[in-house]
Design an enzyme around this catalytic site. Structure first.
Site, mmCIF file in Angstrom:
data_model
loop_
_atom_site.group_PDB
_atom_site.id
_atom_site.type_symbol
_atom_site.label_atom_id
_atom_site.label_comp_id
_atom_site.label_asym_id
_atom_site.label_seq_id
_atom_site.Cartn_x
_atom_site.Cartn_y
_atom_site.Cartn_z
ATOM 1 N N ARG A 28 0.714 -1.238 -0.077
ATOM 2 C CA ARG A 28 0.168 0.008 0.087
ATOM 3 C C ARG A 28 0.976 1.342 -0.167
ATOM 4 N NH1 ARG A 28 -5.480 1.858 0.068
ATOM 5 N NH2 ARG A 28 -5.240 2.361 2.346
ATOM 6 N N ARG A 31 1.154 3.607 -3.076
ATOM 7 C CA ARG A 31 0.360 4.809 -3.297
ATOM 8 C C ARG A 31 0.819 6.413 -3.375
ATOM 9 N NH1 ARG A 31 -3.967 5.689 0.930
ATOM 10 N NH2 ARG A 31 -2.533 5.176 2.542
ATOM 11 N N CYS A 52 5.196 29.433 29.775
ATOM 12 C CA CYS A 52 4.874 27.793 29.892
ATOM 13 C C CYS A 52 4.198 27.646 31.108
ATOM 14 C CB CYS A 52 5.789 27.292 29.471
ATOM 15 S SG CYS A 52 5.818 25.340 29.873
ATOM 16 N N CYS A 55 7.022 25.303 33.288
ATOM 17 C CA CYS A 55 8.349 25.835 33.487
ATOM 18 C C CYS A 55 8.620 26.261 34.799
ATOM 19 C CB CYS A 55 8.763 27.079 32.548
ATOM 20 S SG CYS A 55 9.487 26.521 30.826
ATOM 21 N N HIS A 126 12.491 23.757 28.745
ATOM 22 C CA HIS A 126 11.447 23.823 28.137
ATOM 23 C C HIS A 126 11.692 23.219 26.702
ATOM 24 C CE1 HIS A 126 7.502 25.652 26.688
ATOM 25 N NE2 HIS A 126 8.152 25.883 25.585
ATOM 26 N N ASN A 194 1.875 12.108 25.424
ATOM 27 C CA ASN A 194 1.444 12.536 24.061
ATOM 28 C C ASN A 194 2.482 13.159 23.847
ATOM 29 O OD1 ASN A 194 -0.806 11.194 24.175
ATOM 30 N ND2 ASN A 194 -2.122 12.701 25.377
ATOM 31 N N SER A 202 -0.461 19.846 23.680
ATOM 32 C CA SER A 202 -0.725 21.277 23.456
ATOM 33 C C SER A 202 0.542 22.083 24.138
ATOM 34 C CB SER A 202 -1.965 21.521 24.055
ATOM 35 O OG SER A 202 -2.246 21.101 25.669
ATOM 36 N N HIS A 205 6.674 21.648 26.442
ATOM 37 C CA HIS A 205 7.775 21.341 27.514
ATOM 38 C C HIS A 205 7.581 19.839 27.818
ATOM 39 C CE1 HIS A 205 9.618 23.122 31.164
ATOM 40 N NE2 HIS A 205 9.514 21.454 31.275
ATOM 41 N N HIS A 207 6.876 16.354 29.209
ATOM 42 C CA HIS A 207 6.132 16.116 30.054
ATOM 43 C C HIS A 207 5.270 14.858 29.885
ATOM 44 C CE1 HIS A 207 3.183 18.064 27.864
ATOM 45 N NE2 HIS A 207 1.822 17.584 28.766
ATOM 46 N N GLN A 209 1.539 12.366 31.523
ATOM 47 C CA GLN A 209 0.588 12.485 32.545
ATOM 48 C C GLN A 209 0.356 11.077 33.164
ATOM 49 O OE1 GLN A 209 -3.018 14.547 31.242
ATOM 50 N NE2 GLN A 209 -2.144 14.954 29.278
ATOM 51 N N HIS A 340 5.782 -3.483 30.526
ATOM 52 C CA HIS A 340 6.179 -3.410 29.176
ATOM 53 C C HIS A 340 5.866 -1.702 29.071
ATOM 54 C CE1 HIS A 340 1.965 -4.793 28.806
ATOM 55 N NE2 HIS A 340 2.207 -4.106 27.909
ATOM 56 N N PHE A 356 -3.297 7.367 8.692
ATOM 57 C CA PHE A 356 -4.666 7.793 9.501
ATOM 58 C C PHE A 356 -5.227 6.480 9.793
ATOM 59 C CE2 PHE A 356 -3.679 11.690 7.564
ATOM 60 C CZ PHE A 356 -4.073 12.606 8.314
#
Ligand code: G1P
Ligand code: G1P
Lengths: 392, 392
Positions: A28, A31, A52, A55, A126, A194, A202, A205, A207, A209, A340, A356
């Protein structure tokens, strides 16, 4: 070696951790791509950004100020998805108990969710990322994860001795530590990062969660069920123990390894350059890592993130997350847990073209365009110095 | 009405179609957004684009030319994820059959996947969308879906009579039709649309894809298993039959309805404005729709897509897909199938701010920020004329 034919034909592969299949269509990528282009992250960030909220010394959304911390710093998320206290909820049943109401309570089920969400910075700087940090600089991040996990463990947890040892061994963070929720013992702690705008982050810096919840979430729950089933059916052997053995023998999906950890593009990878970091021995949670293994784990994280950045010479976006024993669990659940870390990165062909996971993937079944063996070969080949180093 | 308290507290909801839970955190939308902004689609496209490989009369990637078609046109995808013919694959087993090899064949399972992928245009006009089309203009799309489904059904399928009726009733497409794969009977047909750059769509010409495969994909497979289980456990009643009843009685998640179809934001919605279109009577697949019901279904699709566009006054991105009886199936699988269509749209707050299903969602559990009741109320309120109409 895998049957070479799988490089050329469409096929499905089975994910034993999930108990589900995915579609692999190696041809694929031929393409042409005329769709959305990702904006590559600008590398020129300041080391300190007065705007930020992560910071050192800066003010946060709800008015608190960050200490002038030196390496990691954890605090309760100002916009937590779950909270320690909220109004009580008891699903209502119609007193009459007529048939229709029974159907409604069967089809419209809800349960309250409480817990605590933390944000944890990886560095005071940062403009850095895990890929820029050395393994020694990543160790404090792993130590902080370990202390937070240890302090949230249930009193009668099968790993409570290991937790107590970790808390002695790792000095408390001089800039303060987060405390577990007071009113209840929570069930699971999900550590995740993320990274990059493409993965909904967003703030650049560095980090992660940490969401702790009163319930066991779906994904670790599914994996734990699969691992427990395997353990029962295979005379006490572990799914990931056997998987490490198989991958080390085959070699073609191995990206990197040291004595403690194996880094592979798993057989069942969905994301183009998905990677799994697996403990080689039976480590059930962070608190069971020795200080030597914490360094080995830091090396593994460093290798993955640096190779990602080198692959397309960009600040590579991804979501990553650690799966380990629940905060509160049975003996068997602790025993069948196997430490893991997953990395799910979206880029497919270049710094600006992503995969996607949309229509077919959402409605029918995950689908990937290159084989995990091809992805692993490319990640093996880009282990040199971080590409940005020589540009600076 | 749902317990009002669910508007304010974090909770989990159960998805009976999947057999899994998701996290709802209604207060999370209060957090400010500083992350990625989507580029809203430009509305000014030409009615005919000489560069578009989907416009009538144009050349495609592999050299074929499209006919000068008038409404819908279907052809085999030039970059199909699965193909009718490919090299054979038989998983190798070590002849010695030693233990290690057994583990490898257990943990590295693959199976060949064959089939055919089609692309289907909704209209000859490059610059239109389902939201711009009237229900009467959408009917030919549904008729084409029906003919393609009917012509791919297995010879002994429980719905073969309905399929034969449909093929008589709906005239063949004068611009040509796609033929089923010759060498084998395929198992499932997934019809889906990716709309908008945010959902990985690389060509704005209105079109969907149809992937037919030799295996039953994970998602419809999971739903079918859940529906079959419900049917067995509830004296022959259907999960979606009961769900329609419950939602019509409650009302708060209903977006729109006509005699044939209910449009709801399902109780278990993951995407912010996720919608489910459900047949009110027991329709198992497209071929069971009467011509009146095809128009009712077209109206439902029109209502959903127009409301989406009106919500944030933008060309709203989404992935949608139809679930129905497999192409080849047992009596019971056909019986427990219930025709429905999912819409998964990513936008959350405006034309440019989407919901990211990333770290926690991928590693732990889907999480949403507004309740389905709030989403349904907003979609109910924007049913007027398509916002673009008055701008033109
Ligand atoms: O086939 P397309 O439209 O080029 O591609 C799009 O839809 C496919 C099916 O959902 C996905 O696998 C691709 O990632 C996406 O970009
Ligand atoms: O909490 P953040 O970083 O603002 O938000 C990000 O991560 C969350 C957890 O994966 C997601 O629910 C959000 O959609 C995403 O934008």
């Amino acid at each position: 070696m895998t049957d070479k034919v799988l490089d050329d034909i469409s096929h499905r592969r089975y994910n034993p951790l999930h108990g589900s299949w995915l579609l692999v269509s190696p041809h694929r990528t031929k393409r042409p791509w005329q769709g959305q282009q990702e904006a590559p992250a600008l590398n020129k960030l300041p080391e300190y950004d007065p705007q930020c909220y992560l910071c050192p010394g800066n003010k946060r959304a709800q008015g608190d100020s960050n200490p002038h911390y030196k390496s990691t710093f954890a605090f309760v998320n100002d916009y937590s998805a779950v909270k320690e206290e909220q109004q009580e909820y008891h699903p209502q049943k119609d007193a009459a108990g007529d048939g229709d109401d029974d159907i409604a309570s069967l089809l419209l089920q809800a349960q309250p969710a409480t817990g605590r969400c933390y944000v944890l910075t990886f560095s005071a700087k940062h403009d850095t990322t895990l890929a820029d940090m050395s393994a020694t600089e990543i160790v404090p991040v792993i130590e902080t994860w370990t202390r937070i996990y240890a302090s949230h463990l249930s009193a009668l947890h099968p790993l409570r001795d290991a937790a107590a040892r970790s808390l002695c061994e790792i000095p408390p963070n001089p800039d303060g530590e987060v405390e577990p929720a007071k009113k209840q013992q929570l069930r699971y702690m999900q550590i995740f990062e993320n990274k990059g705008a493409a993965m909904g982050c967003s703030n650049p810096h560095p980090h992660c969660q940490i969401w702790t919840t009163s319930t066991l979430p779906e994904e670790p729950g599914k994996e734990l069920a699969q691992m427990t089933k395997y353990h029962r059916e295979h005379k006490g052997r572990h799914l990931l123990e056997d998987y490490v053995k198989v991958e080390m023998a085959k070699g073609e999906r191995v990206v990197w390894q040291n004595d403690g950890f194996l880094v592979v593009c798993p057989w069942w990878a969905v994301w183009p350059f998905e990677v799994l970091v697996i403990a080689k021995r039976h480590v059930r949670a962070l608190v069971e890592l020795t200080s030597e293994e914490r360094l080995q784990f830091a090396e593994a994280v460093q290798e993955v993130t640096r190779r990602y950045d080198n692959l397309f010479e960009t600040n590579f976006p991804y979501s990553s997350g650690i799966h380990q024993a629940p905060l509160d669990c049975t003996e068997e659940e602790a025993e069948t847990s196997w430490f893991h870390m997953h990395f799910y990165p979206p880029l497919l062909r270049s710094a600006t073209v992503r995969k996607f996971l949309v229509g077919y993937e959402l409605m029918a079944e995950p689908q990937r365009d290159i084989t995990p063996e091809q992805a692993a070969a490319r990640l093996r080949d880009c282990g040199g110095e971080l590409y940005r180093k020589s540009l600076q």
